[in-house]
Structures are given as C-alpha cells and as structure tokens.
Enzyme design. Sequence first.
Site, PDB file in Angstrom:
ATOM      1  N   LYS A  35       3.315  10.138   7.924  1.00 51.11           N
ATOM      2  CA  LYS A  35       2.469   9.742   9.091  1.00 51.11           C
ATOM      3  C   LYS A  35       3.160  10.247  10.430  1.00 51.11           C
ATOM      4  CE  LYS A  35      -0.414   6.425   7.082  1.00 51.11           C
ATOM      5  NZ  LYS A  35      -0.553   5.471   6.193  1.00 51.11           N
ATOM      6  N   ASP A  55       9.278   2.869   1.264  1.00 52.71           N
ATOM      7  CA  ASP A  55       8.072   3.479   1.711  1.00 52.71           C
ATOM      8  C   ASP A  55       8.047   3.302   3.227  1.00 52.71           C
ATOM      9  OD1 ASP A  55       5.781   4.372   2.406  1.00 52.71           O
ATOM     10  OD2 ASP A  55       4.809   3.745   0.999  1.00 52.71           O
ATOM     11  N   TYR A  87       0.878  -1.136  -0.047  1.00 53.41           N
ATOM     12  CA  TYR A  87      -0.127   0.136   0.031  1.00 53.41           C
ATOM     13  C   TYR A  87       0.800   1.334   0.015  1.00 53.41           C
ATOM     14  CZ  TYR A  87      -3.164   3.716   1.248  1.00 53.41           C
ATOM     15  OH  TYR A  87      -3.698   5.147   1.169  1.00 53.41           O
TER      16      TYR A  87
HETATM   17  C1  LIG Z   1      -0.668   5.634   4.933  1.00 50.86           C
HETATM   18  C2  LIG Z   1       0.512   5.525   3.800  1.00 50.86           C
HETATM   19  C3  LIG Z   1       0.901   6.239   2.697  1.00 50.86           C
HETATM   20  C4  LIG Z   1      -0.147   7.308   2.342  1.00 50.86           C
HETATM   21  O1  LIG Z   1       0.075   8.374   3.164  1.00 50.86           O
HETATM   22  P1  LIG Z   1      -1.037   9.550   3.250  1.00 50.86           P
HETATM   23  O2  LIG Z   1      -0.493  10.607   3.907  1.00 50.86           O
HETATM   24  O3  LIG Z   1      -2.220   8.822   3.538  1.00 50.86           O
HETATM   25  O4  LIG Z   1      -1.401  10.245   1.724  1.00 50.86           O
HETATM   26  C5  LIG Z   1       1.692   5.626   2.014  1.00 50.86           C
HETATM   27  N1  LIG Z   1       2.445   4.781   2.122  1.00 50.86           N
HETATM   28  C6  LIG Z   1       2.498   3.999   3.307  1.00 50.86           C
HETATM   29  C7  LIG Z   1       3.433   2.823   3.747  1.00 50.86           C
HETATM   30  C8  LIG Z   1       1.284   4.345   4.251  1.00 50.86           C
HETATM   31  O5  LIG Z   1       1.074   3.499   5.244  1.00 50.86           O
END
Ligand SMILES: *Cc1c(COP(=O)(O)O)cnc(C)c1O
Length: 422
Positions: A272, A243, A142
């Site tokens: 986050k 990521d 994700y």
């Molecule tokens: C939440 C998340 C995103 C997206 O971040 P947003 O601030 O919601 O756009 C991307 N990658 C990972 C692994 C995430 O947990």
Amino acid sequence: MDVEFDQKHLWHPYTNLNQPTPVQAVDRAEGVYLYLQDGTRVIDAMSSWWCCIHGYNHPVLNQAVTEQLGKMSHVMFGGLTHRPAIELGKKLLEITDESLDAVFFADSGSVAVEVAMKMAAQYCFEQGETEKKQFITFAKGYHGDTFGAMSVCDPVTGMHHKFNKLLNKHIFIDSPQCGFNDAWQDQCLDEFKCVLKQHHDKTIAVIFEPIVQGAGGMNFYSPEYLKEVRHLCDQYDVLLIFDEIATGFGRTGKLFAYEHAAVVPDILCLGKALTGGYMTLSAVLCNQKVAKGISTNFMHGPTFMANPLACAVALASINLLLESNWQARIESMAKQMTSELGELIGLPHVKDVRVLGAIAVVELFSDNNCDWQAFQSQTAAEGVWVRPFMNMIYIMPPFIIEPSELTHITKTLTKIIKRLPC
Ligand SMILES: *Cc1c(COP(=O)(O)O)cnc(C)c1O
C-alpha cells in the site's frame, strides 16, 4: 470520458456488471484533492485505500519516477539487478527492526501475503516439520483477495465466503477483544493460548495484522496482545507473520505498528503506502532464521518483481516521509479527529468513535437501512470522498492534509452521520 463504456464493460472492486455501482470520473489529482470531470473537487479522505500518504502529484515523487523512466522502466529480476532495488532493499532493512535481514519484492499486497505464507511453509518443511499444514489467524482479519490470502481472511466479514469451499482450512480465533487503550486482561489471550497449545505441531505460522485490523473490521487492539503472542510463538516454535500492508509507513503513529508493542515478527508484509500510492509494489521481509532456513530454491518469481520504477518511487516516498515531521503531524491529526468527531459519541445509532494515529472510525450499531451509495453522493457533493463499509465510516487522510481541510472532512461527516436513519 466515456463513463457509459466503463459501466458496461469495466469491473470495479467488489462489483458486478449486471448492476454496476455508480462511479465518479476523476480527471486529475493534486495534493489531497481529486478533481472530478464535472469540475468539482473532493478531498480524498481515504488516501486511495491507505496509499497516498503524501497526497497526489507530488513533485518529489514525480521527479523520482521521471528520472528512473529515462534510465529504464523495467528489466527482469531473474539474473539481473539494479540500483533502485538495491537502494530500496537497504532502506527497508534500515528502517525496520535489525533482526529483519532479507527482502522479497512482489507485485501487490495479496501477493506479498502469498509469498509470506509460502516462505513460512517452505521454512517449516525444510526443518523437517512436514506435518505442518495450517495457519492460525484471527476473525475480522483481511489479507487480500488471492487464494492463499482469502483463506486467512475472516470467513464472514472478509468478503470471500462465496469461495469457502475452495479454500484451505485454517484455524480462526476470535479477534483481539482488548481495545488499544484498555487495561490489559490476561483472559483476552486465553483462546489463542489454548489453540496454540493444542495445534502448534500442525501450525506453520500465526498470521495477522498488528494493532489495527483493517478492512475486516477496523479493530484497534492492545499492544500487550502482540507481546503475548510473540512470547507464545517463541515458546512453541511457531513462526509469526505480521501483515503491515495497511499499517506500515506511519499510519498508526509509529513507522510500523509492531513498534507499539516492541515485538518483531519473523516475516513482515509491506505494501500500500510503500510507493506513496504511485504504483503497485509490495515487499516481504524476513529474519535470518527464515532466510537461512530455506536452502532449496524458493519458487516464486513475479514477472514484474522489483520493478525499477516502483522501487525508485518507493525509495523517494520513504525518504520524503522520514524527512518530514510525520510523527508530529500524525499526532496532531489524531488530536483533531478525536475532538472534532467527539460530538458523535452518544448518538443513539453510534456505537463507537475511535482514533489511532491518522485513522478515525465511526462505528454504527448496524448498517440496516444505511444506503452507502447515497451517503457517498452526499459527502461528494460536500467535497469529501469516503467509502464506508459494513457498519463503519472510516477515514485515513493523506499526512499532508491541512487542519482546515481535515475540519472540512470531520464537519461534513458529522453533519451527514447525524442525519443517518440507521
Ligand atoms: C489491502 C490489504 C491487503 C491486500 O493488498 P492488495 O494490494 O490489495 O492486494 C493485504 N493485507 C492488508 C492488511 C491490506 O490492508
């Protein structure tokens, strides 16, 4: 609070306005608690989706915002700079691997992923690798909800299958099958090896979440896998993007999940918990190879790039984390969650219970017959806020949680999961 207005007119994440999902009205929040409009309070076992690592309404973070507010809340980053951006940039380079050398501030996690993908692509094009046009990524991944990010989310569990025909096609390989604690088996890597060998000359970068695949499946996998991936990317001269938007800032027991494997990506996405959950901000870090390899302008520049309020609170949040005994805390949270959720193991409907750092997951065999809405109301009535998805109930509480509060979460979940029909 006019919740009726909300239900009629306000979209919430992953909902529609024809059958609005019920919502709880939150009045204020403090420590690990959300205080609801009806006078009750719930422990936020989700840390507002990985973010609020220090809990809510923290005096140190409040002060950082207030101080910055008195100076300036925002100023464009085009042609201007400011102390919060510079100090946060320094701090991020200081706490990540020394090979990471440049920082791009963006607005949210999804945008960080877009920026990372564009950065990797521009790097390749400027190296004369103009044939390159795809990314390799993993099932159960994700990476966010914007178009570039959607295109590297799991096409099924990644929530975006409705848009598949609008997305660029990238290469998906099976999610890493070797668990975090499993003995390493070379064959786990066979598919990746084979795909990279075959497609490296068309591949801009490999992008994935290190160690913990979050919202796509809560999969915890072996650090050995990362080591091998890094090795193969070097061998074929393909960029590696991690990521760490969910995993960064201590959540997996290390400051960054890549430290479990002692490997470093070429490009790193953070978000986050970066601001301790106070504001939206993300950062994309890259090494000198990428930064120096891009010699024409990198055409990305969000209006709110490096927002001073967000940078100031991010810096305060990182300092707060580093000054705390976060490693010991997270280790004891892991021990406690492992032991207290242990009695769920072996129940006929429970497939797996796993814990890594301050993350615990109870995976069911299936979510057939599970009414997560009802589940959420039941846990909320017992004072616990969770948000299960697919066949998983998972928690990642704020690091400041007291053992007794954590026990309240695990006891409540255990009781309600035992009763589940599915
Ligand atoms: C939440 C998340 C995103 C997206 O971040 P947003 O601030 O919601 O756009 C991307 N990658 C990972 C692994 C995430 O947990």
